[in-house]
Write a protein that holds these residues in place. Structure first.
Motif, short mmCIF file in Angstrom:
data_model
loop_
_atom_site.label_atom_id
_atom_site.label_comp_id
_atom_site.label_asym_id
_atom_site.label_seq_id
_atom_site.Cartn_x
_atom_site.Cartn_y
_atom_site.Cartn_z
N SER A 142 0.87 -1.17 0.00
CA SER A 142 0.00 0.00 0.00
C SER A 142 0.91 1.23 0.00
O SER A 142 0.93 2.01 0.94
CB SER A 142 -0.92 0.00 1.22
OG SER A 142 -1.85 1.05 1.14
N ASN A 143 1.70 1.34 -1.07
CA ASN A 143 2.75 2.34 -1.14
C ASN A 143 2.22 3.76 -0.97
O ASN A 143 1.17 4.11 -1.50
CB ASN A 143 3.49 2.25 -2.47
CG ASN A 143 4.34 1.01 -2.58
OD1 ASN A 143 4.29 0.13 -1.73
ND2 ASN A 143 5.13 0.92 -3.63
N ALA A 144 3.00 4.55 -0.26
CA ALA A 144 2.66 5.96 -0.07
C ALA A 144 3.41 6.84 -1.07
O ALA A 144 4.57 6.58 -1.39
CB ALA A 144 3.00 6.39 1.36
N ILE A 173 3.20 -2.45 -6.51
CA ILE A 173 4.03 -1.29 -6.19
C ILE A 173 3.39 0.04 -6.59
O ILE A 173 4.04 1.08 -6.57
CB ILE A 173 5.43 -1.40 -6.84
CG1 ILE A 173 5.33 -1.67 -8.34
CG2 ILE A 173 6.26 -2.44 -6.13
CD1 ILE A 173 6.66 -1.67 -9.05
N ALA A 174 2.10 0.02 -6.93
CA ALA A 174 1.41 1.26 -7.25
C ALA A 174 1.38 2.18 -6.03
O ALA A 174 1.32 1.71 -4.89
CB ALA A 174 -0.01 0.97 -7.72
N GLY A 175 1.42 3.48 -6.28
CA GLY A 175 1.24 4.45 -5.20
C GLY A 175 -0.23 4.54 -4.85
O GLY A 175 -1.02 5.10 -5.60
N LYS A 176 -0.61 3.97 -3.73
CA LYS A 176 -2.04 3.85 -3.40
C LYS A 176 -2.51 4.90 -2.40
O LYS A 176 -3.69 5.24 -2.37
CB LYS A 176 -2.31 2.44 -2.87
CG LYS A 176 -2.13 1.41 -3.98
CD LYS A 176 -1.83 0.02 -3.48
CE LYS A 176 -1.49 -0.88 -4.68
NZ LYS A 176 -0.86 -2.12 -4.31
N ARG A 177 -1.59 5.40 -1.59
CA ARG A 177 -1.95 6.43 -0.59
C ARG A 177 -1.18 7.70 -0.92
O ARG A 177 0.05 7.72 -0.85
CB ARG A 177 -1.60 5.94 0.81
CG ARG A 177 -2.37 4.68 1.24
CD ARG A 177 -1.96 4.24 2.64
NE ARG A 177 -0.55 3.83 2.68
CZ ARG A 177 0.26 4.07 3.70
NH1 ARG A 177 -0.16 4.73 4.77
NH2 ARG A 177 1.52 3.66 3.67
N LEU A 178 -1.89 8.75 -1.27
CA LEU A 178 -1.27 10.05 -1.54
C LEU A 178 -1.27 10.84 -0.24
O LEU A 178 -2.31 11.26 0.27
CB LEU A 178 -2.04 10.81 -2.61
CG LEU A 178 -1.56 12.23 -2.91
CD1 LEU A 178 -0.12 12.24 -3.41
CD2 LEU A 178 -2.48 12.91 -3.92
N LEU A 179 -0.08 11.03 0.34
CA LEU A 179 0.08 11.81 1.57
C LEU A 179 0.65 13.16 1.17
O LEU A 179 1.77 13.24 0.66
CB LEU A 179 1.03 11.09 2.54
CG LEU A 179 0.73 9.61 2.82
CD1 LEU A 179 1.74 9.03 3.80
CD2 LEU A 179 -0.69 9.42 3.32
N ILE A 180 -0.13 14.21 1.39
CA ILE A 180 0.24 15.52 0.86
C ILE A 180 0.24 16.58 1.95
O ILE A 180 -0.64 16.60 2.82
CB ILE A 180 -0.71 15.91 -0.30
CG1 ILE A 180 -0.27 17.20 -0.95
CG2 ILE A 180 -2.16 15.95 0.14
CD1 ILE A 180 -0.95 17.45 -2.28
N HIS A 181 1.26 17.46 1.92
CA HIS A 181 1.32 18.53 2.90
C HIS A 181 0.08 19.40 2.77
O HIS A 181 -0.36 19.73 1.67
CB HIS A 181 2.58 19.38 2.69
CG HIS A 181 2.85 20.32 3.82
ND1 HIS A 181 2.29 21.59 3.88
CD2 HIS A 181 3.57 20.17 4.96
CE1 HIS A 181 2.68 22.19 4.99
NE2 HIS A 181 3.46 21.35 5.67
N GLU A 182 -0.50 19.75 3.91
CA GLU A 182 -1.79 20.46 3.92
C GLU A 182 -1.76 21.77 3.13
O GLU A 182 -2.79 22.18 2.57
CB GLU A 182 -2.24 20.71 5.36
CG GLU A 182 -1.28 21.53 6.20
CD GLU A 182 -1.71 21.64 7.65
OE1 GLU A 182 -2.68 20.95 8.04
OE2 GLU A 182 -1.09 22.44 8.40
N SER A 183 -0.60 22.41 3.04
CA SER A 183 -0.52 23.69 2.33
C SER A 183 -0.68 23.51 0.81
O SER A 183 -1.03 24.46 0.10
CB SER A 183 0.81 24.38 2.62
OG SER A 183 1.90 23.65 2.09
N LEU A 184 -0.44 22.30 0.31
CA LEU A 184 -0.54 22.03 -1.13
C LEU A 184 -1.84 21.34 -1.52
O LEU A 184 -2.15 21.21 -2.71
CB LEU A 184 0.62 21.12 -1.59
CG LEU A 184 2.04 21.64 -1.47
CD1 LEU A 184 3.00 20.58 -2.00
CD2 LEU A 184 2.23 22.94 -2.22
#
Length: 450
Positions: free
Chosen positions: A231-233, A262-273
């Protein structure tokens, strides 16, 4: 009887009679007999045959790719790329196997002491449907070059691909029975592992399948290698190059219709963006062409089976019930699942905790680096993670705190013959590819001469 349907047309492709126990045992005995002579072949002979195999793959790539598209719905252009990658791994081990397996001289009190790297025999490969050629060839190329022989238990819906792989090996000139396709169902795998002539097993697949295979191998004290998905980030820090990161994230999540360990399944993004990035991401996802996998312009097609699309739909709906928001997509039509972005995803939701094997991206925000690291490591999986930042040094400093088997900076996680591939935690153990991959099923023999 093993049956399969074309997931795009629903047309029945084949009914294959599975091997009975006597036929399975005979195949194993045949492979063992082939090993006795194959292990003695010179590297120069193995290199010649492996290069023949690479050339055969290249010359037949369009025909082979059509089989992939027909069996599991992969868009044709991506299927052709898969075959090309198989040729690459053959070429890589043609060039490198001999030096990778050269004796290692060790200075001791002896007149001479060294480690010799020798093949162990018959190795079983249990392989999945999502990359029906590549998953097999990243096992086949190093192990045949090492002097081992292979048995293939492939997924039931890609049995034509499995048959063609054995035919390709034979067409390249390899001796008979050094690689044998076994048309069997999962309930027969244990019988193969139990056979005394089978020395080891490698599996790429689900956590459930991995546990079953590993426990059976352990009962008989046999080596196993497991690659069990992830569950790649995709971690987007506030100083990331947004346009380049967007392109990479779309590829990371949606290639192969999202059906990749190996798909990127969880997009973790800085709140400002968050707002700007997700708005641009939606625009890019809208532009992805869905449709007939035989159309060279199609990027997203059907999933490999309707039940897989149904499972993804359940994961999505449960997450929506818990507060996630559908920003785009979310609809299913038989095996087709729209490219989907789920926003406001929190830990505890199925799309965060479980592997989502299809075209769905889960978006979660973070406040700072520590929270980003915690979110990455909160997963039970540990296959890989991508970090996006314009400050390479700062991104490198984060690596030591991540628990995954691979970290890619400003790039999607991918397999490459030159670097080892494998995970941690419930993503499995052991490594494929590179020096590490060819060493997994080797007798590292110590020699000491006084």
């Amino acid at each position: 009887m093993i049956k399969s349907n074309n997931p795009y047309t629903q047309e029945e492709l084949y009914n294959i009679e599975e091997l009975n126990e006597k036929e399975i045992n005979q195949s194993i005995e045949d492979a063992d007999q082939a090993f006795k002579s194959w292990k003695k072949t010179k590297f120069s002979e193995r290199q010649k045959l492996m290069l023949n195999l690479a050339e055969t793959l290249e010359s037949d790539k369009k025909k082979l790719a059509k089989t992939i598209t027909q069996e599991m719905g992969k868009p044709l252009s991506q299927a052709i790329s898969e075959i090309e990658k198989c040729a690459w791994v053959c070429e890589y081990y043609t060039e490198n196997a001999e030096s990778q397996l050269a004796d290692k001289i060790i200075e001791t009190d002896a007149q001479k002491s060294y480690v010799s790297y020798e093949p162990i025999g018959v190795v079983l490969a249990v392989m999945p449907w999502n990359y029906p050629y590549w998953q097999v060839f990243r096992f086949l190329a190093p192990q045949l070059m090492a002097g081992n022989v292979g048995l293939l238990k492939h997924a039931s819906n890609v049995m034509l691909s499995a048959k063609k792989i054995q035919e390709l090996v034979e067409k390249a000139g390899f001796p008979k029975d050094v690689f044998i396709n076994l048309p069997i169902k999962s309930d027969q795998v244990n019988k193969v592992i139990q056979h005394p002539k089978v020395k080891a097993v490698t599996l790429t697949g689900s956590e459930k399948a991995g546990k079953a295979v590993a426990s059976e191998a352990a009962k008989h004290i046999k080596k196993s290698v497991l690659e069990l998905g992830g569950s790649n980030a995709l971690v987007v820090f506030k100083d990331a190059n947004i346009d380049q990161t967007l392109e990479t994230c779309v590829q990371a999540r949606f290639q192969n219709t999202g059906q990749s360990c190996i798909a990127g399944k969880r997009l973790l993004i800085h709140e400002s963006l968050h707002e700007e990035f997700v708005d641009k991401l939606i625009t890019k996802v809208k532009d992805l062409k869905s449709g007939d996998p035989n159309d060279e312009n199609t990027f997203i097609s059907v999933m490999a089976r309707e039940d897989l699309a149904e499972e993804l739909e359940k994961q999505m709906q449960k997450s929506v019930d818990q507060g996630a928001k559908i920003r785009i997509g979310g609809k299913r039509d038989q095996a087709y699942f729209e490219p989907t972005i789920l926003d406001d995803v929190k830990p505890g939701m199925p799309v965060f905790e479980e592997e989502t094997f299809g075209p769905l991206l889960a978006v979660t925000t973070f406040k700072d680096e520590k929270e980003a690291i915690d979110l990455v490591n909160q997963s039970n999986f540990g296959l890989g993670v991508s970090l996006f930042s314009s400050d390479i040094k700062a991104a490198e400093d984060v690596i030591v705190n991540l628990e995954d088997g691979a970290v890619f900076i400003n790039e999607l996680v991918k397999s490459d013959p030159r670097i080892p591939f494998g995970g941690t935690k419930t993503s499995g153990y052991g490594r494929e590819l590179s020096d590490d991959g060819i060493m997994e099923f080797i007798n590292k023999k110590t020699v000491y001469i006084k």
